[in-house]
Design a protein around this motif. Structure first.
Motif, PDB file in Angstrom:
ATOM      1  N   UNK A 205       0.838  -1.200   0.000  1.00 22.35           N
ATOM      2  CA  UNK A 205       0.000   0.000   0.000  1.00 22.35           C
ATOM      3  C   UNK A 205       0.875   1.254   0.000  1.00 22.35           C
ATOM      4  N   UNK A 206       1.930   1.250   0.789  1.00 20.67           N
ATOM      5  CA  UNK A 206       2.836   2.398   0.815  1.00 20.67           C
ATOM      6  C   UNK A 206       3.594   2.549  -0.502  1.00 20.67           C
ATOM      7  N   UNK A 207       3.943   1.436  -1.113  1.00 16.90           N
ATOM      8  CA  UNK A 207       4.608   1.518  -2.416  1.00 16.90           C
ATOM      9  C   UNK A 207       3.671   2.087  -3.468  1.00 16.90           C
ATOM     10  N   UNK A 208       2.404   1.654  -3.441  1.00 21.05           N
ATOM     11  CA  UNK A 208       1.417   2.191  -4.384  1.00 21.05           C
ATOM     12  C   UNK A 208       1.177   3.673  -4.128  1.00 21.05           C
ATOM     13  N   UNK A 209       1.112   4.039  -2.868  1.00 19.61           N
ATOM     14  CA  UNK A 209       0.910   5.453  -2.529  1.00 19.61           C
ATOM     15  C   UNK A 209       2.091   6.292  -2.996  1.00 19.61           C
ATOM     16  N   UNK A 210       3.301   5.758  -2.846  1.00 20.27           N
ATOM     17  CA  UNK A 210       4.492   6.476  -3.302  1.00 20.27           C
ATOM     18  C   UNK A 210       4.454   6.705  -4.800  1.00 20.27           C
ATOM     19  N   UNK A 211       4.047   5.680  -5.535  1.00 15.89           N
ATOM     20  CA  UNK A 211       3.965   5.819  -6.993  1.00 15.89           C
ATOM     21  C   UNK A 211       2.886   6.830  -7.372  1.00 15.89           C
ATOM     22  N   UNK A 212       1.732   6.739  -6.724  1.00 15.05           N
ATOM     23  CA  UNK A 212       0.641   7.666  -7.027  1.00 15.05           C
ATOM     24  C   UNK A 212       0.973   9.096  -6.629  1.00 15.05           C
ATOM     25  N   UNK A 213       1.674   9.236  -5.516  1.00 15.34           N
ATOM     26  CA  UNK A 213       1.978  10.581  -5.024  1.00 15.34           C
ATOM     27  C   UNK A 213       2.966  11.326  -5.909  1.00 15.34           C
ATOM     28  N   UNK A 214       3.602  10.608  -6.825  1.00 12.85           N
ATOM     29  CA  UNK A 214       4.483  11.277  -7.788  1.00 12.85           C
ATOM     30  C   UNK A 214       3.700  12.170  -8.733  1.00 12.85           C
ATOM     31  N   UNK A 215       2.411  11.851  -8.933  1.00 14.46           N
ATOM     32  CA  UNK A 215       1.593  12.615  -9.873  1.00 14.46           C
ATOM     33  C   UNK A 215       1.921  12.334 -11.323  1.00 14.46           C
ATOM     34  N   UNK A 216       2.736  11.319 -11.582  1.00 13.36           N
ATOM     35  CA  UNK A 216       3.153  10.991 -12.945  1.00 13.36           C
ATOM     36  C   UNK A 216       2.085  10.104 -13.590  1.00 13.36           C
ATOM     37  N   UNK A 217       1.390  10.661 -14.578  1.00 14.05           N
ATOM     38  CA  UNK A 217       0.277   9.954 -15.215  1.00 14.05           C
ATOM     39  C   UNK A 217       0.708   8.692 -15.945  1.00 14.05           C
ATOM     40  N   UNK A 218       1.994   8.563 -16.255  1.00 13.56           N
ATOM     41  CA  UNK A 218       2.474   7.371 -16.957  1.00 13.56           C
ATOM     42  C   UNK A 218       2.283   6.104 -16.121  1.00 13.56           C
ATOM     43  N   UNK A 219       2.121   6.284 -14.808  1.00 13.02           N
ATOM     44  CA  UNK A 219       2.010   5.126 -13.921  1.00 13.02           C
ATOM     45  C   UNK A 219       0.605   4.950 -13.349  1.00 13.02           C
ATOM     46  N   UNK A 220      -0.332   5.721 -13.833  1.00 16.06           N
ATOM     47  CA  UNK A 220      -1.692   5.612 -13.321  1.00 16.06           C
ATOM     48  C   UNK A 220      -2.278   4.214 -13.559  1.00 16.06           C
ATOM     49  N   UNK A 221      -1.954   3.631 -14.716  1.00 17.92           N
ATOM     50  CA  UNK A 221      -2.506   2.316 -15.028  1.00 17.92           C
ATOM     51  C   UNK A 221      -2.032   1.246 -14.063  1.00 17.92           C
ATOM     52  N   UNK A 222      -0.841   1.430 -13.472  1.00 16.15           N
ATOM     53  CA  UNK A 222      -0.342   0.468 -12.487  1.00 16.15           C
ATOM     54  C   UNK A 222      -1.234   0.493 -11.251  1.00 16.15           C
TER      55      UNK A 222
END
Length: 247
Positions: A205-222
């Motif tokens: 959950x923290x790893x997913x939050x870290x990825x999402x918190x980047x705001x980088x739309x390229x990783x939204x699908x993940x």
């Protein structure tokens, strides 16, 4: 692992700028710990928590600063400062500092300082293991900093506690460059250590939050994929909540 993270509570609300924006060397650590700027010393100590560095050239100077601070550790600010220093000594993962840490545990010091020294004693053993992982240069990318490579080693490790710590520090320090995000993305696409237990769920959950918190739309699908296909319902809910407010 409660002592490790309880010991890290000293870092709450200390810093607003990314710690890892500064690239420390053995020499800069020595310079900081020989000086009198407590704020810079606390910054340096925080950076050591995921640096994978065990060089006594760093920690001998830190130990000397700790020993010099102890006679003054009788009021709140001075106690807090000594607590920071003993916490930093644990990041060495080196048993040579056990005697100093134990002298505080068994000495006539304030109960708060003795508590953090006791936690540091336990953390010392943890960092003996973690620094081996963080400092393993076999997977280091030549074009990346020591700090980024240490983060990557943590995320690719088989230690959920270390992976979770790395994810939290990525958010705290806003380390959102492409190299780090790609490592996070790869680990989330194939969650090797996912299990139906609190630590595994919280780590991913923290790893997913870290990825999402980047705001980088390229990783939204993940994050979308986790929210819709993860085998764990709790993790699905966490990922869905990150999508609602994609950072």
């Amino acid at each position: 692992m409660k002592p490790l993270f309880a010991g890290m509570l000293l870092s709450i609300s200390l810093l607003t700028a990314p710690l890892f924006a500064k690239e420390y060397t053995v020499e800069t650590y020595q310079e900081v710990f020989k000086g009198d700027n407590e704020f810079k010393q606390k910054q340096a100590i925080e950076s050591l928590s995921l640096a994978g560095l065990s060089d006594p050239a760093i920690y001998d100077v830190l130990e000397a600063k700790l020993l010099a601070s102890l006679p003054q550790a009788t009021e709140k600010n001075a106690i807090d400062y000594s607590a920071w220093l003993v916490k930093g000594l644990a990041y060495s993962g080196n048993d040579k500092y056990s005697e100093t840490i134990n002298s505080i545990v068994n000495g006539n010091y304030h109960k708060k300082l003795k508590k953090y020294a006791s936690q540091a004693n336990e953390n010392l053993a943890q960092y003996k293991k973690w620094n081996t992982i963080l400092g393993d240069k076999s997977q280091y990318a030549a074009d990346q900093s020591q700090q980024n490579n240490a983060f990557a080693n943590a995320l690719r490790s088989d230690d959920l506690e270390l992976m979770r710590l790395a994810a939290k520090r990525i958010m705290d320090d806003r380390q959102y460059d492409d190299f780090i995000l790609a490592i996070l993305s790869n680990e989330l696409k194939t969650p090797r250590l996912m299990a139906d237990d609190k630590l595994a769920i919280d780590t991913y959950a923290n790893m997913a939050k870290a990825l999402a918190s980047s705001g980088n739309a390229d990783y939204r699908d993940v994050i979308e994929n986790i929210a819709t296909t993860s085998s764990n319902r709790k993790l699905q809910k966490y990922a869905a909540s990150y999508l609602k407010k994609f950072y």
